[in-house]
Design a protein around this motif. Structure first.
Motif, PDB file in Angstrom:
ATOM      1  N   UNK A  54      27.409  19.847  70.013  1.00 56.94           N
ATOM      2  CA  UNK A  54      26.695  20.959  69.371  1.00 56.94           C
ATOM      3  C   UNK A  54      25.955  20.485  68.119  1.00 56.94           C
ATOM      4  N   UNK A  55      26.606  19.621  67.342  1.00 55.82           N
ATOM      5  CA  UNK A  55      25.937  19.077  66.143  1.00 55.82           C
ATOM      6  C   UNK A  55      24.714  18.259  66.543  1.00 55.82           C
ATOM      7  N   UNK A  56      24.843  17.489  67.583  1.00 54.18           N
ATOM      8  CA  UNK A  56      23.718  16.687  68.079  1.00 54.18           C
ATOM      9  C   UNK A  56      22.563  17.591  68.516  1.00 54.18           C
ATOM     10  N   UNK A  57      22.885  18.642  69.257  1.00 48.17           N
ATOM     11  CA  UNK A  57      21.868  19.581  69.734  1.00 48.17           C
ATOM     12  C   UNK A  57      21.169  20.269  68.565  1.00 48.17           C
ATOM     13  N   UNK A  58      21.924  20.695  67.571  1.00 49.52           N
ATOM     14  CA  UNK A  58      21.303  21.395  66.448  1.00 49.52           C
ATOM     15  C   UNK A  58      20.410  20.454  65.639  1.00 49.52           C
ATOM     16  N   UNK A  59      20.778  19.192  65.532  1.00 53.06           N
ATOM     17  CA  UNK A  59      19.914  18.224  64.835  1.00 53.06           C
ATOM     18  C   UNK A  59      18.602  18.057  65.592  1.00 53.06           C
ATOM     19  N   UNK A  60      18.662  17.905  66.896  1.00 50.26           N
ATOM     20  CA  UNK A  60      17.435  17.784  67.694  1.00 50.26           C
ATOM     21  C   UNK A  60      16.559  19.031  67.530  1.00 50.26           C
ATOM     22  N   UNK A  61      17.194  20.190  67.547  1.00 46.75           N
ATOM     23  CA  UNK A  61      16.435  21.438  67.413  1.00 46.75           C
ATOM     24  C   UNK A  61      15.833  21.571  66.012  1.00 46.75           C
ATOM     25  N   UNK A  62      16.555  21.144  64.994  1.00 54.21           N
ATOM     26  CA  UNK A  62      16.000  21.160  63.634  1.00 54.21           C
ATOM     27  C   UNK A  62      14.798  20.232  63.517  1.00 54.21           C
ATOM     28  N   UNK A  99      22.055  18.989  79.806  1.00 52.68           N
ATOM     29  CA  UNK A  99      22.819  17.775  80.129  1.00 52.68           C
ATOM     30  C   UNK A  99      23.227  17.085  78.834  1.00 52.68           C
ATOM     31  N   UNK A 100      24.277  17.586  78.189  1.00 52.29           N
ATOM     32  CA  UNK A 100      24.690  17.013  76.899  1.00 52.29           C
ATOM     33  C   UNK A 100      25.180  15.569  77.046  1.00 52.29           C
ATOM     34  N   UNK A 101      25.125  14.872  75.938  1.00 58.87           N
ATOM     35  CA  UNK A 101      25.443  13.442  75.916  1.00 58.87           C
ATOM     36  C   UNK A 101      26.798  13.131  76.551  1.00 58.87           C
ATOM     37  N   UNK A 102      27.813  13.866  76.172  1.00 58.06           N
ATOM     38  CA  UNK A 102      29.160  13.560  76.646  1.00 58.06           C
ATOM     39  C   UNK A 102      29.515  14.264  77.952  1.00 58.06           C
ATOM     40  N   UNK A 103      28.542  14.946  78.560  1.00 58.31           N
ATOM     41  CA  UNK A 103      28.743  15.569  79.864  1.00 58.31           C
ATOM     42  C   UNK A 103      29.943  16.522  79.867  1.00 58.31           C
ATOM     43  N   UNK A 104      30.096  17.290  78.776  1.00 57.00           N
ATOM     44  CA  UNK A 104      31.232  18.202  78.638  1.00 57.00           C
ATOM     45  C   UNK A 104      30.998  19.539  79.312  1.00 57.00           C
ATOM     46  N   UNK A 105      29.737  19.843  79.533  1.00 57.16           N
ATOM     47  CA  UNK A 105      29.352  20.994  80.331  1.00 57.16           C
ATOM     48  C   UNK A 105      28.185  20.567  81.198  1.00 57.16           C
ATOM     49  N   UNK A 106      27.895  21.341  82.182  1.00 54.30           N
ATOM     50  CA  UNK A 106      26.823  20.987  83.107  1.00 54.30           C
ATOM     51  C   UNK A 106      26.168  22.265  83.620  1.00 54.30           C
ATOM     52  N   UNK A 107      25.021  22.084  84.218  1.00 51.90           N
ATOM     53  CA  UNK A 107      24.303  23.211  84.788  1.00 51.90           C
ATOM     54  C   UNK A 107      24.588  23.282  86.283  1.00 51.90           C
ATOM     55  N   UNK A 108      25.105  24.390  86.708  1.00 55.26           N
ATOM     56  CA  UNK A 108      25.310  24.646  88.130  1.00 55.26           C
ATOM     57  C   UNK A 108      24.048  25.348  88.624  1.00 55.26           C
ATOM     58  N   UNK A 109      23.147  24.598  89.205  1.00 52.92           N
ATOM     59  CA  UNK A 109      21.842  25.139  89.586  1.00 52.92           C
ATOM     60  C   UNK A 109      21.952  26.258  90.614  1.00 52.92           C
ATOM     61  N   UNK A 110      23.009  26.283  91.383  1.00 58.12           N
ATOM     62  CA  UNK A 110      23.183  27.354  92.371  1.00 58.12           C
ATOM     63  C   UNK A 110      23.385  28.706  91.698  1.00 58.12           C
TER      64      UNK A 110
END
Length: 162
Positions: A54-62, A99-110
């Motif tokens: 989450x910290x990584x994502x917020x830095x990219x978004x900032x 697709x987060x870096x540590x693959x802790x969650x994923x997108x179920x495209x179905x």
């Protein structure tokens, strides 16, 4: 694509990123690892990694938000700079969400076809975290659809320039 379209997309992305930064920053500022474990007993290392992603994502978004601000302040509006900024935001922010870096969650495209949320966690998570990602998911999906063009357009331009 016309300057007006790219300008409007850049403004739209700026608003989207501001919303994302506010939501994730609020969560990170208000939530501790201990609170997460209290809310939902689970794997401490998994929760630490979730917070890290989450910290990584917020830095990219900032960073994307700041880039949009700069592009929008320039006179005259530079379409090429805006397109490059949107391309980078697509790759850093949108891709990192799905697709987060540590693959802790994923997108179920179905799930997207059934109208349900498509983000799935590898382990149980606190409801507050699940609600955060669910609240952002539809906006991320909409932005992904808006910005997909820049992925293919940029690659086409790179191939043609060789």
């Amino acid at each position: 694509m016309g300057n007006t379209i790219v300008l409007n997309q850049t403004k739209q992305v700026k608003e989207f990123l501001q919303k994302v930064v506010n939501a994730i920053s609020h969560y990170l500022n208000e939530t501790t690892l201990s609170q997460m474990l209290e809310e939902q007993a689970g794997d401490r290392a998994y929760y630490e990694a979730l917070l890290s992603d989450l910290r990584r994502l917020v830095v990219y978004c900032e960073e994307g938000l700041e880039a949009c601000r700069i592009v929008l302040q320039e006179e005259p509006f530079r379409k090429a700079a805006a397109e490059m900024t949107l391309y980078k935001i697509y790759h850093s922010c949108i891709a990192e969400f799905f697709t987060p870096k540590h693959d802790l969650w994923y997108e179920d495209s179905r799930s997207a076809y059934t109208g349900r949320n498509s983000i799935k966690f590898r382990q149980s998570v606190p409801v507050s975290l699940e609600q955060l990602l669910r609240s952002l998911e539809s906006d991320f999906q909409a932005m992904r659809e808006e910005l997909e063009f820049y992925e293919t357009d940029y690659r086409t331009k790179m191939i043609q320039s060789q």
